[in-house]
Scaffold this active site. Structure first.
Site, PDB file in Angstrom:
ATOM      1  N   ARG A   1       0.733  -0.989  -0.084  1.00 44.77           N
ATOM      2  CA  ARG A   1      -0.489  -0.120  -0.077  1.00 44.77           C
ATOM      3  C   ARG A   1       1.051   1.056   0.141  1.00 44.77           C
ATOM      4  O   ARG A   1       0.301   2.652  -0.629  1.00 44.77           O
ATOM      5  CB  ARG A   1      -1.140   0.085   1.168  1.00 44.77           C
ATOM      6  CG  ARG A   1      -2.676  -0.863   1.287  1.00 44.77           C
ATOM      7  CD  ARG A   1      -2.699  -0.760   2.927  1.00 44.77           C
ATOM      8  NE  ARG A   1      -1.712  -1.306   3.640  1.00 44.77           N
ATOM      9  CZ  ARG A   1      -1.710  -2.385   4.584  1.00 44.77           C
ATOM     10  NH1 ARG A   1      -1.898  -3.236   3.492  1.00 44.77           N
ATOM     11  NH2 ARG A   1      -1.276  -2.328   5.884  1.00 44.77           N
ATOM     12  N   SER A   2       2.309   1.230   0.664  1.00 42.13           N
ATOM     13  CA  SER A   2       2.382   2.294   0.440  1.00 42.13           C
ATOM     14  C   SER A   2       4.631   2.962   0.145  1.00 42.13           C
ATOM     15  O   SER A   2       4.286   3.209   0.115  1.00 42.13           O
ATOM     16  CB  SER A   2       3.499   2.449   2.752  1.00 42.13           C
ATOM     17  OG  SER A   2       2.371   2.698   3.195  1.00 42.13           O
TER      18      SER A   2
ATOM     19  N   ARG B   1       8.322 -12.506  21.515  1.00 35.41           N
ATOM     20  CA  ARG B   1       9.548 -11.672  23.070  1.00 35.41           C
ATOM     21  C   ARG B   1       9.369 -12.980  23.941  1.00 35.41           C
ATOM     22  O   ARG B   1      10.819 -12.633  24.762  1.00 35.41           O
ATOM     23  CB  ARG B   1       8.537 -10.878  23.173  1.00 35.41           C
ATOM     24  CG  ARG B   1       8.755  -9.517  22.969  1.00 35.41           C
ATOM     25  CD  ARG B   1       7.074  -8.560  23.819  1.00 35.41           C
ATOM     26  NE  ARG B   1       7.630  -7.292  22.728  1.00 35.41           N
ATOM     27  CZ  ARG B   1       6.562  -6.451  22.361  1.00 35.41           C
ATOM     28  NH1 ARG B   1       5.243  -6.463  22.881  1.00 35.41           N
ATOM     29  NH2 ARG B   1       5.904  -5.330  21.882  1.00 35.41           N
TER      30      ARG B   1
ATOM     31  N   CYS C   1       6.510  -1.777  25.445  1.00 34.60           N
ATOM     32  CA  CYS C   1       6.557   0.364  25.957  1.00 34.60           C
ATOM     33  C   CYS C   1       6.779   0.295  27.389  1.00 34.60           C
ATOM     34  O   CYS C   1       7.357   0.618  27.954  1.00 34.60           O
ATOM     35  CB  CYS C   1       5.911   0.883  25.015  1.00 34.60           C
ATOM     36  SG  CYS C   1       3.867   0.431  25.378  1.00 34.60           S
TER      37      CYS C   1
ATOM     38  N   LYS D   1       1.540  -8.876  29.257  1.00 37.54           N
ATOM     39  CA  LYS D   1       3.328  -9.221  29.067  1.00 37.54           C
ATOM     40  C   LYS D   1       3.091  -8.621  29.722  1.00 37.54           C
ATOM     41  O   LYS D   1       4.898  -9.125  30.109  1.00 37.54           O
ATOM     42  CB  LYS D   1       2.939  -7.824  27.576  1.00 37.54           C
ATOM     43  CG  LYS D   1       2.572  -9.004  26.688  1.00 37.54           C
ATOM     44  CD  LYS D   1       2.450  -7.604  25.201  1.00 37.54           C
ATOM     45  CE  LYS D   1       1.743  -8.021  23.834  1.00 37.54           C
ATOM     46  NZ  LYS D   1       0.877  -7.084  23.548  1.00 37.54           N
TER      47      LYS D   1
ATOM     48  N   HIS E   1       2.723   6.792  27.742  1.00 33.18           N
ATOM     49  CA  HIS E   1       2.588   6.607  28.544  1.00 33.18           C
ATOM     50  C   HIS E   1       2.630   7.066  30.421  1.00 33.18           C
ATOM     51  O   HIS E   1       3.849   7.900  30.197  1.00 33.18           O
ATOM     52  CB  HIS E   1       2.745   5.266  28.647  1.00 33.18           C
ATOM     53  CG  HIS E   1       2.102   4.662  27.429  1.00 33.18           C
ATOM     54  ND1 HIS E   1       1.345   4.810  26.589  1.00 33.18           N
ATOM     55  CD2 HIS E   1       3.078   3.113  26.886  1.00 33.18           C
ATOM     56  CE1 HIS E   1       1.049   4.068  25.716  1.00 33.18           C
ATOM     57  NE2 HIS E   1       1.904   2.680  25.684  1.00 33.18           N
TER      58      HIS E   1
HETATM   59  N1  LIG Z   1       2.641   2.264  18.851  1.00 30.24           N
HETATM   60  C1  LIG Z   1       3.556   1.774  20.414  1.00 30.24           C
HETATM   61  O1  LIG Z   1       3.751   2.903  21.246  1.00 30.24           O
HETATM   62  C2  LIG Z   1       4.163   0.644  19.721  1.00 30.24           C
HETATM   63  C3  LIG Z   1       5.275   0.866  21.436  1.00 30.24           C
HETATM   64  C4  LIG Z   1       5.916  -0.793  21.355  1.00 30.24           C
HETATM   65  C5  LIG Z   1       5.742  -2.018  20.794  1.00 30.24           C
HETATM   66  N2  LIG Z   1       4.262  -1.325  19.212  1.00 30.24           N
HETATM   67  C6  LIG Z   1       4.608  -2.196  18.044  1.00 30.24           C
HETATM   68  O2  LIG Z   1       5.275  -1.910  17.045  1.00 30.24           O
HETATM   69  C7  LIG Z   1       4.731  -2.517  16.054  1.00 30.24           C
HETATM   70  C8  LIG Z   1       4.061  -0.963  15.099  1.00 30.24           C
HETATM   71  O3  LIG Z   1       3.208  -0.391  16.265  1.00 30.24           O
HETATM   72  P1  LIG Z   1       3.114   1.492  14.925  1.00 30.24           P
HETATM   73  O4  LIG Z   1       2.121   1.562  17.076  1.00 30.24           O
HETATM   74  O5  LIG Z   1       3.926   1.476  14.900  1.00 30.24           O
HETATM   75  O6  LIG Z   1       1.688   0.424  14.523  1.00 30.24           O
HETATM   76  P2  LIG Z   1       0.963   1.263  12.922  1.00 30.24           P
HETATM   77  O7  LIG Z   1       1.170   2.967  14.026  1.00 30.24           O
HETATM   78  O8  LIG Z   1      -0.055   1.028  12.989  1.00 30.24           O
HETATM   79  O9  LIG Z   1       2.035   0.973  11.979  1.00 30.24           O
HETATM   80  C9  LIG Z   1       1.857  -0.096  10.999  1.00 30.24           C
HETATM   81  C10 LIG Z   1       2.990  -0.336   9.965  1.00 30.24           C
HETATM   82  O10 LIG Z   1       3.234  -2.264   9.883  1.00 30.24           O
HETATM   83  C11 LIG Z   1       3.511  -1.663   8.471  1.00 30.24           C
HETATM   84  N3  LIG Z   1       2.832  -3.270   7.783  1.00 30.24           N
HETATM   85  C12 LIG Z   1       1.160  -3.121   7.753  1.00 30.24           C
HETATM   86  N4  LIG Z   1       1.595  -4.817   7.149  1.00 30.24           N
HETATM   87  C13 LIG Z   1       2.342  -4.997   6.593  1.00 30.24           C
HETATM   88  C14 LIG Z   1       3.058  -6.166   5.980  1.00 30.24           C
HETATM   89  N5  LIG Z   1       1.919  -6.751   5.144  1.00 30.24           N
HETATM   90  N6  LIG Z   1       4.111  -5.967   5.331  1.00 30.24           N
HETATM   91  C15 LIG Z   1       5.160  -4.701   5.796  1.00 30.24           C
HETATM   92  N7  LIG Z   1       4.715  -3.728   6.636  1.00 30.24           N
HETATM   93  C16 LIG Z   1       2.897  -3.817   6.781  1.00 30.24           C
HETATM   94  C17 LIG Z   1       2.955  -0.549   8.047  1.00 30.24           C
HETATM   95  O11 LIG Z   1       2.504  -0.346   7.268  1.00 30.24           O
HETATM   96  P3  LIG Z   1       1.404   0.359   5.840  1.00 30.24           P
HETATM   97  O12 LIG Z   1       1.681   1.924   5.764  1.00 30.24           O
HETATM   98  O13 LIG Z   1       2.327   0.197   4.024  1.00 30.24           O
HETATM   99  O14 LIG Z   1       0.135  -0.388   6.042  1.00 30.24           O
HETATM  100  C18 LIG Z   1       3.003   0.363   9.358  1.00 30.24           C
HETATM  101  O15 LIG Z   1       4.364   0.627   8.216  1.00 30.24           O
HETATM  102  C19 LIG Z   1       3.766  -2.615  16.725  1.00 30.24           C
HETATM  103  O16 LIG Z   1       4.037  -4.891  16.631  1.00 30.24           O
HETATM  104  C20 LIG Z   1       3.543  -2.435  17.538  1.00 30.24           C
HETATM  105  O17 LIG Z   1       3.234  -3.614  18.471  1.00 30.24           O
HETATM  106  C21 LIG Z   1       4.051  -0.223  19.160  1.00 30.24           C
END
Ligand SMILES: NC(=O)c1ccc[n+]([C@@H]2O[C@H](COP(=O)([O-])OP(=O)(O)OC[C@H]3O[C@@H](n4cnc5c(N)ncnc54)[C@H](OP(=O)(O)O)[C@@H]3O)[C@@H](O)[C@H]2O)c1
Length: 356
Positions: free
Chosen positions: A46-47, A106, A138, A223, A252
């Site tokens: 998509r991106s 993890r 996190c 977790k 947070h």
């Molecule tokens: N947000 C937090 O505070 C946080 C903290 C610790 C850990 N995490 C973890 O970090 C990860 C990312 O979280 P986020 O909050 O950044 O999520 P997000 O904003 O929803 O971003 C998701 C990312 O994954 C990509 N993606 C989705 N499907 C994909 C595919 N099939 N192939 C390749 N790329 C794909 C998306 O790309 P597109 O734009 O192309 O869809 C986007 O770049 C998650 O596992 C989350 O649990 C998040």
């Protein structure tokens, strides 16, 4: 550019570069002086073709593929668990060290779960090899970083923690949802939940991860408990979390009560906290000014305050129960920054091995 990194010469892939964590990884790498030509930005089909800011430059997003990992030293995965499950092993087979932000690996045996300031040493023996290294949840990172000085000085037997978690913990779409609902409610319209099941504007709710019907614990709480025990290598520590989502965009907050391994006086605990690595003590009792998510947003340190005996004690008396309040940017130290620091830790060990 605000610094240099041991990663300057490395080729680094960011999987999920368009997401909340991925964009933060790009911002940190650019801020550390890693050239844009060394960064491979990957996301879904998509991106593909999307241009993302990288310091004063831009990087162009490609769809993730096996070939995209050729010549890459480190891949920071910031996508969903299924993307990590599909691609992390492919990257490792091509000689890449993967640092994964998802929960996919993890708790897997043999996968290090690392906060470098706490247990970076678990990487020392294997620093040279391509492998998967997991970035903790996190909330776990922020909590354990704040408690590390107390664990080092007194030991920790029990943690009771209530979280106040920003919507960005659920990704970019959740941030858009809070902005949109806030505008709607202020315009007199009903909030329309899409990412969350409850309205997030002018509301708060029990964390949106699924609840185990047997135990009553939600996924986030599970977790925190399991990851604390793995990172501390302490199967005995009692951890009692209650996780709540609040209408905050970023960072947070946690209210923590901790039982120490031995009784201490308040001054000893304050002194230990002031020596904590990656912490900034913000404990102005006279001014009633303490950590907030607004102050923590964009900061690398976890802010800590309200440090006090759980029940008032006389000056010089000891107790084993203390309370504190912390706020930390979960997109930075809770995710992107910790992942970059893991890569820096491994790269510095590799450089030292070559130098010897
Ligand atoms: N947000 C937090 O505070 C946080 C903290 C610790 C850990 N995490 C973890 O970090 C990860 C990312 O979280 P986020 O909050 O950044 O999520 P997000 O904003 O929803 O971003 C998701 C990312 O994954 C990509 N993606 C989705 N499907 C994909 C595919 N099939 N192939 C390749 N790329 C794909 C998306 O790309 P597109 O734009 O192309 O869809 C986007 O770049 C998650 O596992 C989350 O649990 C998040």
């Amino acid at each position: 550019m605000n610094g240099r990194s041991v990663l300057d010469e490395c080729k680094i892939a960011v999987v999920g570069a368009t997401g909340a964590v991925g964009l933060e990884v790009l911002s940190i790498l650019a801020g550390r002086g890693v050239p844009s030509t060394h960064v491979i930005s990957l996301a879904s089909e998509r991106s593909a073709g999307t241009k993302l800011a990288y310091g004063r430059d831009q990087v162009i997003v490609k769809a993730v593929s096996a070939e995209a990992f050729d010549g890459v030293e480190y891949a920071i995965f910031a996508a969903d668990g299924s993307t990590s499950t599909r691609w992390a092993a492919v990257a490792v087979q091509r000689g890449v060290t993967v640092i994964d932000n998802s929960s996919a690996f993890r708790m897997a045996d043999g996968v290090p779960l690392v906060v470098p300031e706490i247990n970076g040493g678990v990487l020392d023996g294997d620093a040279g090899k391509a492998q998967i290294i997991a970035n903790p949840n996190c909330s776990t990172i922020l909590l354990l970083l704040a408690l590390e000085p107390l664990r080092a000085a007194f030991g920790v037997c029990e943690i009771v923690v209530s979280t106040y978690q920003a919507v960005s913990g659920a990704g970019i779409a959740a941030m858009d949802e809070l902005r949109e609902q806030t505008r709607d409610v202020l315009a007199g319209k009903a909030a329309q939940p899409k990412v969350f099941t409850e309205p997030c504007a002018f509301n708060l709710f029990s964390h949106d991860s699924s609840v185990d019907v047997e135990t009553g614990q939600n996924g986030e709480e599970t977790k925190i408990i399991a990851e604390t025990r793995k990172i501390w290598n302490d199967a005995e520590v009692r951890v009692i979390p209650t996780c709540v989502r609040v209408p905050v965009l970023r960072a947070h907050t946690q209210a923590v009560t901790v039982r120490l391994g031995r009784a201490a006086i308040g001054e000893e605990v304050g002194d230990a906290m002031s020596r904590g690595v990656g912490l900034r003590v913000m404990d102005d009792r006279q001014g009633n000014r303490f950590p907030t998510p607004a102050k923590a947003s964009g900061a690398d340190e976890v802010l800590v305050g309200r440090i006090r005996a759980a029940e008032p004690i006389a000056t010089g008396a000891t107790t084993d129960r203390f309370c504190l309040l912390l706020s930390g940017d979960q997109l930075r130290k809770g995710a992107a920054l910790n992942a970059v620091q893991i890569a820096e830790y491994v790269e510095s060990r590799r450089n030292a091995a070559v130098a010897n």
